[in-house]
Design a protein around this motif. Structure first.
Motif, PDB file in Angstrom:
ATOM      1  N   ARG A 138     -14.879   4.305 -50.155  1.00  0.00           N
ATOM      2  CA  ARG A 138     -15.195   4.701 -51.417  1.00  0.00           C
ATOM      3  C   ARG A 138     -15.190   6.331 -51.434  1.00  0.00           C
ATOM      4  N   PHE A 139     -14.539   6.673 -52.418  1.00  0.00           N
ATOM      5  CA  PHE A 139     -14.193   8.369 -52.151  1.00  0.00           C
ATOM      6  C   PHE A 139     -14.666   8.824 -53.687  1.00  0.00           C
ATOM      7  N   VAL A 140     -15.200  10.149 -53.344  1.00  0.00           N
ATOM      8  CA  VAL A 140     -15.610  11.051 -54.766  1.00  0.00           C
ATOM      9  C   VAL A 140     -15.113  12.448 -54.396  1.00  0.00           C
ATOM     10  N   LEU A 141     -14.090  12.848 -55.231  1.00  0.00           N
ATOM     11  CA  LEU A 141     -13.368  14.011 -55.246  1.00  0.00           C
ATOM     12  C   LEU A 141     -13.963  15.012 -56.029  1.00  0.00           C
ATOM     13  N   LEU A 142     -14.425  16.116 -55.536  1.00  0.00           N
ATOM     14  CA  LEU A 142     -14.763  17.173 -56.581  1.00  0.00           C
ATOM     15  C   LEU A 142     -13.478  18.333 -56.482  1.00  0.00           C
ATOM     16  N   HIS A 143     -13.701  19.163 -57.569  1.00  0.00           N
ATOM     17  CA  HIS A 143     -13.184  20.413 -57.835  1.00  0.00           C
ATOM     18  C   HIS A 143     -11.442  20.154 -57.634  1.00  0.00           C
ATOM     19  N   CYS A 144     -10.897  19.205 -57.884  1.00  0.00           N
ATOM     20  CA  CYS A 144      -9.633  18.921 -58.188  1.00  0.00           C
ATOM     21  C   CYS A 144      -9.041  19.892 -58.992  1.00  0.00           C
ATOM     22  N   ARG A 145      -7.738  20.476 -58.352  1.00  0.00           N
ATOM     23  CA  ARG A 145      -7.033  21.642 -59.248  1.00  0.00           C
ATOM     24  C   ARG A 145      -5.351  21.097 -59.191  1.00  0.00           C
ATOM     25  N   GLY A 146      -4.874  20.174 -59.855  1.00  0.00           N
ATOM     26  CA  GLY A 146      -3.647  19.684 -59.858  1.00  0.00           C
ATOM     27  C   GLY A 146      -3.428  19.068 -58.668  1.00  0.00           C
ATOM     28  N   GLY A 197       0.827   2.927 -58.053  1.00  0.00           N
ATOM     29  CA  GLY A 197       1.439   2.073 -56.750  1.00  0.00           C
ATOM     30  C   GLY A 197       0.198   1.349 -56.429  1.00  0.00           C
ATOM     31  N   SER A 198      -1.073   1.476 -57.265  1.00  0.00           N
ATOM     32  CA  SER A 198      -2.211   0.634 -56.702  1.00  0.00           C
ATOM     33  C   SER A 198      -2.170  -0.634 -56.537  1.00  0.00           C
ATOM     34  N   ASP A 199      -2.852  -1.444 -55.567  1.00  0.00           N
ATOM     35  CA  ASP A 199      -2.668  -2.792 -55.437  1.00  0.00           C
ATOM     36  C   ASP A 199      -4.103  -3.140 -55.339  1.00  0.00           C
ATOM     37  N   GLY A 200      -4.885  -2.954 -56.400  1.00  0.00           N
ATOM     38  CA  GLY A 200      -6.267  -3.625 -56.409  1.00  0.00           C
ATOM     39  C   GLY A 200      -7.461  -2.660 -56.582  1.00  0.00           C
ATOM     40  N   MET A 201      -7.144  -1.509 -56.226  1.00  0.00           N
ATOM     41  CA  MET A 201      -8.151  -0.442 -56.066  1.00  0.00           C
ATOM     42  C   MET A 201      -8.741  -0.296 -57.746  1.00  0.00           C
ATOM     43  N   ASP A 237      -3.290  -4.622 -51.037  1.00  0.00           N
ATOM     44  CA  ASP A 237      -4.759  -5.272 -51.178  1.00  0.00           C
ATOM     45  C   ASP A 237      -5.580  -4.377 -50.954  1.00  0.00           C
ATOM     46  N   THR A 238      -6.174  -3.472 -51.831  1.00  0.00           N
ATOM     47  CA  THR A 238      -6.889  -2.367 -51.703  1.00  0.00           C
ATOM     48  C   THR A 238      -8.061  -2.849 -52.619  1.00  0.00           C
ATOM     49  N   SER A 239      -8.301  -3.915 -52.985  1.00  0.00           N
ATOM     50  CA  SER A 239      -9.340  -4.270 -53.950  1.00  0.00           C
ATOM     51  C   SER A 239     -10.795  -3.695 -53.595  1.00  0.00           C
ATOM     52  N   ASP A 240     -10.875  -3.307 -52.209  1.00  0.00           N
ATOM     53  CA  ASP A 240     -12.334  -3.064 -51.782  1.00  0.00           C
ATOM     54  C   ASP A 240     -12.487  -1.377 -51.895  1.00  0.00           C
ATOM     55  N   VAL A 241     -11.627  -0.713 -52.395  1.00  0.00           N
ATOM     56  CA  VAL A 241     -11.412   0.762 -52.755  1.00  0.00           C
ATOM     57  C   VAL A 241     -11.692   1.035 -53.956  1.00  0.00           C
ATOM     58  N   ARG A 242     -12.547   2.277 -54.091  1.00  0.00           N
ATOM     59  CA  ARG A 242     -12.924   2.941 -55.406  1.00  0.00           C
ATOM     60  C   ARG A 242     -12.658   4.440 -55.036  1.00  0.00           C
ATOM     61  N   ILE A 243     -12.235   5.118 -56.118  1.00  0.00           N
ATOM     62  CA  ILE A 243     -11.912   6.365 -56.111  1.00  0.00           C
ATOM     63  C   ILE A 243     -12.774   7.118 -57.487  1.00  0.00           C
ATOM     64  N   ASP A 244     -13.550   7.965 -57.345  1.00  0.00           N
ATOM     65  CA  ASP A 244     -14.086   8.836 -58.471  1.00  0.00           C
ATOM     66  C   ASP A 244     -13.530  10.189 -58.433  1.00  0.00           C
ATOM     67  N   VAL A 245     -12.944  10.524 -59.374  1.00  0.00           N
ATOM     68  CA  VAL A 245     -12.187  12.011 -59.406  1.00  0.00           C
ATOM     69  C   VAL A 245     -12.942  12.935 -60.382  1.00  0.00           C
ATOM     70  N   ASP A 298     -19.720  -0.037 -45.981  1.00  0.00           N
ATOM     71  CA  ASP A 298     -18.637  -0.221 -47.134  1.00  0.00           C
ATOM     72  C   ASP A 298     -18.980   0.322 -48.137  1.00  0.00           C
ATOM     73  N   SER A 299     -20.360   0.494 -48.518  1.00  0.00           N
ATOM     74  CA  SER A 299     -20.657   0.926 -49.897  1.00  0.00           C
ATOM     75  C   SER A 299     -21.006   2.554 -49.932  1.00  0.00           C
ATOM     76  N   GLN A 300     -20.894   3.095 -48.500  1.00  0.00           N
ATOM     77  CA  GLN A 300     -21.097   4.592 -48.748  1.00  0.00           C
ATOM     78  C   GLN A 300     -20.081   5.237 -49.225  1.00  0.00           C
TER      79      GLN A 300
END
Length: 468
Positions: free
Chosen positions: A222-230, A260-264, A241-249, A189-191
């Protein structure tokens, strides 16, 4: 948006001409009607004494806006080795070692230090590099004689290379998405899954936002997004119930981030755009930069943090219990139609610190904590806490709000948010309570604003209690 255009132009120039890099020295977050910053600019090319020409920028008041930031941008080859021995330090100690030494480094030493950090992923792991470089990217600190924007460009490039290498060399902490639609099974879950945003459309049925939803259904949290362009709608559609989700942008994100986030937990490592955290229900959204229009529109809960400024109408129509810290300022219509109950009874509130960072990365007070009007316009609930020790805000800037006493009960709900703010941005709570070198009480530093109706009700309740 304008910032996305600026970033795209700089990236294009940097790819063709090494005299340029991908970051501007300063992004101006302003409104045309402000009496403090001008908002509109005039550009003129003027002759210099040596026979050349110079681009001069002034604001609408005729004041020159300095377009010659401090710091050397003339690069030199990296030294053979870094002056710091970071390999055996934990990431926290290594971070402080870099901050202490960086103001005294030239470019050869600084680049050698970044090379050493990047190379240490082979021994200490990508997690060590991630912890160190994200803090060097996000925090404000003294870069000495180095141009800050160029240094950050190199920091982000080193971090991006480290993360992108997980595509072909995955590890326990990171695995890269190899192609569009590649959905490997998470080892834990941590990867984190690292995604290059560039091949994905900004929106639509094949968008990055919907791909992330599919990856979440496949088990990724867990997500890491690189090179976002709009890219828009990132973090939308994950369901309840997305308290176990993390997103780095990373990159130039589009609108509706984390809506609309519910916990992330969402971390934007840079500036964000419009409609961030719209109808945000719960969780935490952290912007390591500025945000655009209508931040937290209709938010219902959660904790929101902005390192810099917010544009117009942040927290408009918010209800329930959302809590927001803006360390800079908001430009106009802050918390318009705010309906977030009583902050002393679980309701929502906004904290405006009215700070900026000087050239050494030290926080300092803005000329005024809030330059616009219509503060708390048409609000019926909640509160705004403004760092305003010199009482520069006036009643004329309020529209339906009124100043009232800042109490110990107020500080009991404000302090935890400011301590969390310190964890995210490194802005010490003690510094916020220090005015002209003197540590002061919260009631001497912060002012509370409540809806006029609420103030009337409080007065009536006090009168009724007195006559019981």
């Amino acid at each position: 948006s304008e910032k996305q255009v600026i970033d795209a132009v700089l990236e294009s120039l940097a790819s063709e001409d090494k005299r340029f890099w991908r970051r501007a020295d300063e992004y101006w977050n302003a409104r045309g009607g402000s009496y403090t910053d001008g908002g509109a600019f005039l550009f003129d090319v003027r002759p210099t004494d040596n026979g050349g020409s110079e681009l001069v920028m002034t604001n609408k008041f005729g004041d020159v806006v300095d377009t010659h930031p401090n710091g050397d941008c003339k690069l030199m080859p990296a030294a053979d080795e870094s002056p710091l021995e970071l390999a055996k330090m934990d990431s926290n100690l290594a971070h402080f070692a870099v901050l202490e030494a960086l103001p005294h480094m030239d470019w050869s030493e600084a680049l050698a230090t970044l090379e050493a950090i990047e190379a240490n992923s082979a021994n200490a792991g990508r997690e060590w590099v991630w912890d160190l470089l994200t803090r060097l990217l996000d925090r404000r600190y003294d870069t000495g004689g180095l141009r800050r924007s160029l240094w950050l460009d190199f920091v982000e490039a080193a971090l991006t290379r480290t993360l992108a290498s997980a595509t072909h060399e995955p590890c326990d902490g990171f695995v890269g998405q190899r192609t569009l639609g590649h959905r490997p099974e998470p080892a834990s879950d941590s990867q984190r899954i690292v995604i290059d945003a560039r091949p994905y459309p900004q929106e639509g049925t094949e968008s990055l936002a919907l791909e992330m939803v599919s990856l979440n259904h496949a088990g990724w949290k867990r997500f890491v997004l690189l090179h976002c362009r709009g890219h828009r709608f990132i973090g939308n559609g994950f369901g309840p119930d997305t308290s176990d989700v993390r997103i780095d942008v990373f990159g130039a994100i589009g609108d509706y981030l984390g809506s609309g986030s519910d916990g992330m937990k969402v971390h934007m490592h840079g500036n964000a755009q419009d409609q961030v955290a719209q109808i945000h229900k719960s969780g935490e959204l952290v912007v390591h930069g500025d945000v655009g229009q209508c931040y937290g529109y209709g938010a219902k809960g959660g904790r929101l943090f902005v390192q810099g400024n917010a544009a117009g109408r942040p927290m408009i129509n918010a209800v329930g219990s959302p809590k927001l810290v803006i360390n800079g300022t908001a430009l106009d219509y802050l918390a318009e139609s705010f309906m977030a109950g009583d902050p002393l009874d679980g309701g929502g509130f906004v904290i405006i610190n009215g700070m900026r960072f000087d050239e050494r990365g030290e926080p300092e007070a803005l000329e005024t904590p809030y330059p616009g009007g219509n503060l708390f316009s048409l609000a019926s609930g909640g509160a705004i806490y403004v760092r305003d020790p010199h009482e520069r805000l006036s009643d004329s800037q309020l529209n339906g709000g009124a100043f009232t006493d800042m109490t110990e009960e107020d500080w009991a709900v404000v302090e935890p948010m400011l301590r969390r703010n310190e964890e995210h941005f490194g802005i010490p709570l003690q510094r916020l309570l220090t005015v002209e070198g003197e540590l002061m009480s919260p009631a001497e530093v912060y002012r509370k604003i409540i809806p006029v109706k609420s103030k009337t009700l409080h007065a009536e309740a006090a009168w009724a209690g007195h006559h019981d």
